[in-house]
Each structure stands twice: as structure tokens, then as C-alpha cells.
Design a protein around this motif. Sequence first.
Motif, PDB file in Angstrom:
ATOM      1  N   GLY A 113       0.819  -1.207   0.000  1.00 21.12           N
ATOM      2  CA  GLY A 113       0.000   0.000   0.000  1.00 21.12           C
ATOM      3  C   GLY A 113       0.850   1.253   0.000  1.00 21.12           C
ATOM      4  O   GLY A 113       0.523   2.240  -0.662  1.00 21.12           O
ATOM      5  N   ASN A 114       1.952   1.209   0.730  1.00 22.72           N
ATOM      6  CA  ASN A 114       2.875   2.344   0.767  1.00 22.72           C
ATOM      7  C   ASN A 114       3.381   2.656  -0.645  1.00 22.72           C
ATOM      8  O   ASN A 114       3.528   3.819  -1.020  1.00 22.72           O
ATOM      9  N   LEU A 115       3.597   1.600  -1.438  1.00 19.69           N
ATOM     10  CA  LEU A 115       4.064   1.787  -2.814  1.00 19.69           C
ATOM     11  C   LEU A 115       2.922   2.241  -3.725  1.00 19.69           C
ATOM     12  O   LEU A 115       3.070   3.175  -4.505  1.00 19.69           O
ATOM     13  N   CYS A 116       1.763   1.562  -3.611  1.00 15.17           N
ATOM     14  CA  CYS A 116       0.626   1.870  -4.508  1.00 15.17           C
ATOM     15  C   CYS A 116       0.110   3.284  -4.322  1.00 15.17           C
ATOM     16  O   CYS A 116      -0.453   3.870  -5.252  1.00 15.17           O
ATOM     17  N   ASN A 117       0.284   3.833  -3.133  1.00 10.83           N
ATOM     18  CA  ASN A 117      -0.185   5.186  -2.871  1.00 10.83           C
ATOM     19  C   ASN A 117       0.539   6.201  -3.761  1.00 10.83           C
ATOM     20  O   ASN A 117       0.039   7.281  -4.027  1.00 10.83           O
ATOM     21  N   GLY A 118       1.737   5.815  -4.204  1.00  9.50           N
ATOM     22  CA  GLY A 118       2.452   6.639  -5.176  1.00  9.50           C
ATOM     23  C   GLY A 118       2.972   7.960  -4.647  1.00  9.50           C
ATOM     24  O   GLY A 118       3.213   8.894  -5.406  1.00  9.50           O
ATOM     25  N   SER A 119       3.169   8.026  -3.322  1.00 13.37           N
ATOM     26  CA  SER A 119       3.655   9.279  -2.749  1.00 13.37           C
ATOM     27  C   SER A 119       5.152   9.441  -2.999  1.00 13.37           C
ATOM     28  O   SER A 119       5.912   8.488  -2.843  1.00 13.37           O
ATOM     29  N   PRO A 120       5.587  10.662  -3.352  1.00 10.86           N
ATOM     30  CA  PRO A 120       7.035  10.911  -3.479  1.00 10.86           C
ATOM     31  C   PRO A 120       7.754  10.677  -2.149  1.00 10.86           C
ATOM     32  O   PRO A 120       8.955  10.454  -2.118  1.00 10.86           O
ATOM     33  N   ALA A 121       6.999  10.738  -1.044  1.00  7.00           N
ATOM     34  CA  ALA A 121       7.588  10.624   0.293  1.00  7.00           C
ATOM     35  C   ALA A 121       7.502   9.211   0.859  1.00  7.00           C
ATOM     36  O   ALA A 121       7.897   8.990   1.997  1.00  7.00           O
ATOM     37  N   ALA A 122       6.995   8.247   0.094  1.00  4.73           N
ATOM     38  CA  ALA A 122       6.832   6.871   0.601  1.00  4.73           C
ATOM     39  C   ALA A 122       8.142   6.385   1.216  1.00  4.73           C
ATOM     40  O   ALA A 122       9.155   6.287   0.522  1.00  4.73           O
ATOM     41  N   ASP A 123       8.123   6.088   2.502  1.00  6.78           N
ATOM     42  CA  ASP A 123       9.382   5.806   3.202  1.00  6.78           C
ATOM     43  C   ASP A 123      10.022   4.477   2.805  1.00  6.78           C
ATOM     44  O   ASP A 123      11.237   4.331   2.851  1.00  6.78           O
ATOM     45  N   THR A 124       9.199   3.495   2.445  1.00  9.34           N
ATOM     46  CA  THR A 124       9.817   2.205   2.110  1.00  9.34           C
ATOM     47  C   THR A 124      10.393   2.209   0.694  1.00  9.34           C
ATOM     48  O   THR A 124      11.222   1.366   0.360  1.00  9.34           O
ATOM     49  N   ALA A 125       9.966   3.174  -0.133  1.00  5.03           N
ATOM     50  CA  ALA A 125      10.375   3.145  -1.540  1.00  5.03           C
ATOM     51  C   ALA A 125      11.888   3.283  -1.736  1.00  5.03           C
ATOM     52  O   ALA A 125      12.478   2.496  -2.483  1.00  5.03           O
ATOM     53  N   CYS A 216      12.093  14.452  -2.764  1.00  2.00           N
ATOM     54  CA  CYS A 216      12.870  15.514  -3.424  1.00  2.00           C
ATOM     55  C   CYS A 216      12.624  15.562  -4.926  1.00  2.00           C
ATOM     56  O   CYS A 216      13.317  16.289  -5.643  1.00  2.00           O
ATOM     57  N   SER A 217      11.680  14.772  -5.408  1.00  2.72           N
ATOM     58  CA  SER A 217      11.379  14.678  -6.835  1.00  2.72           C
ATOM     59  C   SER A 217       9.926  14.220  -6.939  1.00  2.72           C
ATOM     60  O   SER A 217       9.357  13.797  -5.938  1.00  2.72           O
ATOM     61  N   PRO A 218       9.327  14.255  -8.137  1.00  3.32           N
ATOM     62  CA  PRO A 218       7.938  13.774  -8.252  1.00  3.32           C
ATOM     63  C   PRO A 218       7.784  12.314  -7.824  1.00  3.32           C
ATOM     64  O   PRO A 218       6.702  11.888  -7.431  1.00  3.32           O
ATOM     65  N   THR A 219       8.868  11.543  -7.926  1.00  6.30           N
ATOM     66  CA  THR A 219       8.839  10.150  -7.463  1.00  6.30           C
ATOM     67  C   THR A 219      10.100   9.889  -6.640  1.00  6.30           C
ATOM     68  O   THR A 219      11.082  10.631  -6.753  1.00  6.30           O
ATOM     69  N   PRO A 220      10.090   8.844  -5.832  1.00  8.61           N
ATOM     70  CA  PRO A 220      11.348   8.424  -5.208  1.00  8.61           C
ATOM     71  C   PRO A 220      12.331   8.051  -6.327  1.00  8.61           C
ATOM     72  O   PRO A 220      11.909   7.501  -7.348  1.00  8.61           O
ATOM     73  N   VAL A 248      17.978  15.419  -8.127  1.00  9.32           N
ATOM     74  CA  VAL A 248      16.726  15.781  -7.465  1.00  9.32           C
ATOM     75  C   VAL A 248      16.150  17.075  -8.046  1.00  9.32           C
ATOM     76  O   VAL A 248      16.871  17.858  -8.677  1.00  9.32           O
ATOM     77  N   SER A 249      14.865  17.270  -7.818  1.00  8.56           N
ATOM     78  CA  SER A 249      14.192  18.517  -8.229  1.00  8.56           C
ATOM     79  C   SER A 249      13.157  18.877  -7.169  1.00  8.56           C
ATOM     80  O   SER A 249      11.955  18.811  -7.413  1.00  8.56           O
ATOM     81  N   PRO A 250      13.625  19.230  -5.977  1.00 13.36           N
ATOM     82  CA  PRO A 250      12.690  19.464  -4.876  1.00 13.36           C
ATOM     83  C   PRO A 250      11.821  20.695  -5.107  1.00 13.36           C
ATOM     84  O   PRO A 250      12.188  21.590  -5.866  1.00 13.36           O
TER      85      PRO A 250
END
Lengths: 283, 159
Positions: A113-125, A216-220, A248-250
Motif C-alpha cells: 500500500g505504501n508503494l501503490c499510494n504513489g507518494s514521493p515521500a513513501a518511506d519504504t520506496a 525531493c522529486s515527483p517520485t522516489p 533531485v528537483s525538490p
Amino acid sequence: MLGSFEYRDPRTIAEACRLLAGEDSACLLAGGTDLFIELRAGWQNPELLIDIKGIDALGELRTEEDGTLSIGAAVPLDAIARSPVASGPWVALREAALSIGTQQLRHRATLAGNLCNGSPAADTAPVLLTLGAYVMAASLETSRQIDLANFFTGVKRTALRNDEMICEVRIPPQPPGLRTAFLKQQRVRGHDLAVVNVAGALDPSSGDLRVAIGSCSPTPILLPSINAAGVSPTALSALAIESALDHVSPIDDVRASAGYRKAVLETLIDRLIARLVSPEGGA
Amino acid sequence: MRRITLTVNGHPEMADVPDGMTLLEFLRDRLVLTGAKEGCGIGECGACTVLVNGRAIASCLMLAVEADGCEVQTVEGETEDGKLSVLQQAFIDAGAVQCGFCTPGMIMSARGLLLQTLDPTDEEIVEAVAGNLCRCTGYEAIIAAIRSAADTLREGSGS
């Protein structure tokens, strides 16, 4: 009330895929810790919620004969944070899992779920990126492997099709003696999204160093591999920081300014390298 | 609408609930167990914490239908025959309650921890209540209360 959807809890992957294919607005439910917030806010209005926790195969966390680690899509983060293994890839995996939310959330939230959520901040990614992880995605017609490096396609967007579900997250066998670490900067200690998060994996025998960065970017993102063989820790840190700032592109947002993110990124990578090269190996 | 059967504080319950109803709504509105509170509704404040199969969860972020077949414990289940649990008494003795809004959730997070260990480290206590926001008492008294309850329970008196 979180909505007027119908709730279904299939017992097999095939049944879940059939339900998913039959309703365009269907949402998959694992831990619900991201989904229910979106439902409550009205950002999503599915007709159908498909709870995958009743599918036994998705609740398995196992190491296969060749050393591949397989984490089912319904395995809660708490099970990862409490892994009895505390070496190699597990060092960073545990740290990242434990850094997410609170115990109330980790008892429900899942790695998939952490991955599927697609957050740039997903900690496990970032951790999974440094480990070369991939997901197994199933649909009614197909089953395919998606490398995590190709999984994130934008903010809140992934390579998963609407009719696909992640069945498991897989981490290939890692070199013996691999050192890993995960670091996260938040505004407050406790449950907060990352201002910056970084993960690293160093193979001491080959000198292969992998560093990945979140928030720091649109995706990890995973940086190109760095050859750490014969490089001093100070020089290695400088190399990694230079590469990180190149990639990066924060942005400025509610949690931090872009400039602050870059400053924090430098510090975190410096600390990450220090942990990876120390005799304790980040353990 | 879906029929669920579950155990709440040791009592078997059966009910027909809308698919979109949260576990918190079921506990408060159907069973009139109003100990668990809705503070934020998005899993950040911990006021709705209950135990499901012995694990602390945010009941605002769980559907009632997901609790089908589960054992649920709320703060109302702490008392036995009108007698406060060791944990509840420890909160009173330590002055760990002020306005009280966070207390039911605090106690359930603490109970979840004490189900896992009766000899928690301070770090484990802090981690257990990290998801329960208290805006008046402060955490020192709460941590002291949980430590005290663990000590009493380890010595084998009460529940």
C-alpha cells in the motif's frame, strides 16, 4: 460513513481480479490508512471496495530457497518493523517501516500500500529501490513483474493499470555482508511525512553503493550506482552528495522549502555514508 | 448492508451494518460504547484507538465490516464488575488525566503494549503512545502511569 460503496472480501487473487476488472471505479483495500482518508475527503468515490486481507496467500512474508524475500500485499508494516532478522536488507527495511505513522497505523498499513499510494515521500520506496526490488502484479488476464525502478511514474501515479493489483513485493537475493541504512528527516519526531528520506545499500566486497532518495522529486529516485572501492568515506560522501543534487528537483511545499530540502539532503547523505562505511555497518 | 458477528469486550455481538460504516461509528452509535472518540477522523490523534485481536488500531480508519469475526476491546472493557483495572487506577494515581478526551485511546494503546510485554522499556512506552495526542496533561505522567501499571502487573496483582 466513509461512502456508499459496496464492500467485498474475496478469498482468492483470481476473484479479486475478477471484481477489479468488473468495476471501473473499484478500489483495492489493504490497510486503508491512505484510502480511507481519501474517501472521507471525497477525493475518491468508488462504487466497490475490494478488501484483499482475506486472501491467505497475500498475508505471507517468506524467504524463498534462492534467498528472495517475498512480502505479500496484505502484510502489515508492523510485521516488517518487528522482523526478528536485523541484518543486511532488514536493517533499512525495519527502519523505514518503523518510521511510518504510528503503531495504530502500522498494525494496518501495508508495504504494498505504501508503494501503490504513489507518494514521493513513501518511506519504504528508497529502501526497496536500493535493493532492486520488484512487484508482482496480477490482473484477470496477466501476471507481470514490474521493477520498482519503473513503478513510480509521477506524484500519486504508478505503472499499475486500473485492473491490476500487487500480489507481492519481492526483494532479490542480496550479497552477503550487505550494509543498509535508512534515514528520514521530519518536522516533528513522531508521525510525519518525510521532508527528505534517504536509503543506502553498500556491498563491502564489490564496493557497489546504491543510494535512493524520497521527497525531493515527483517520485522516489535511485541514483546511478557509485563505485565505493578504495574511496575514502569523505570522498564517497562528496560523490554521493554531488550525484544526489544532480538528480533531485525538490519543490517548496507545506513541509519545507526546496532550499531546505537540498540542505537536509546533503546532511542525510553524509550521515548515511558514515553509517554504511562504519564497522557496525548501519546495524 | 452486511451482517457481522464479532466479540466486543468479551460479549458476542451480531449486527447488520452499512458497508461504509467505520468501526468507530459502530462502537459509538450502535453499541453506545462512547469511550473511543472521534478527534481527527484521519488516524492522527489516537482518540479512537481500540484493540482488534489484541492490536491497537485507529477505529476511525477501519470499517465495521472489516471487524467481522474479530475480538474488539474498548476502554469500557477495562473495568470488571465495576472495578477499575490496574491500568486505569495507575492513570488516576499518576495524575495522567486532565480533560480526559485522549485517555480512552491512551489506555488502549497502553493495554496493547502490556499485552505484548509487562516489562516495557521507556522507549517502548513512548512508541506505544506516540500516536495518541494529549494537549493538556503532557506525557510524563502518562508514561509514569503505564510504567507503574506494568510494574504492578508484573508483580502479579490485578489485571
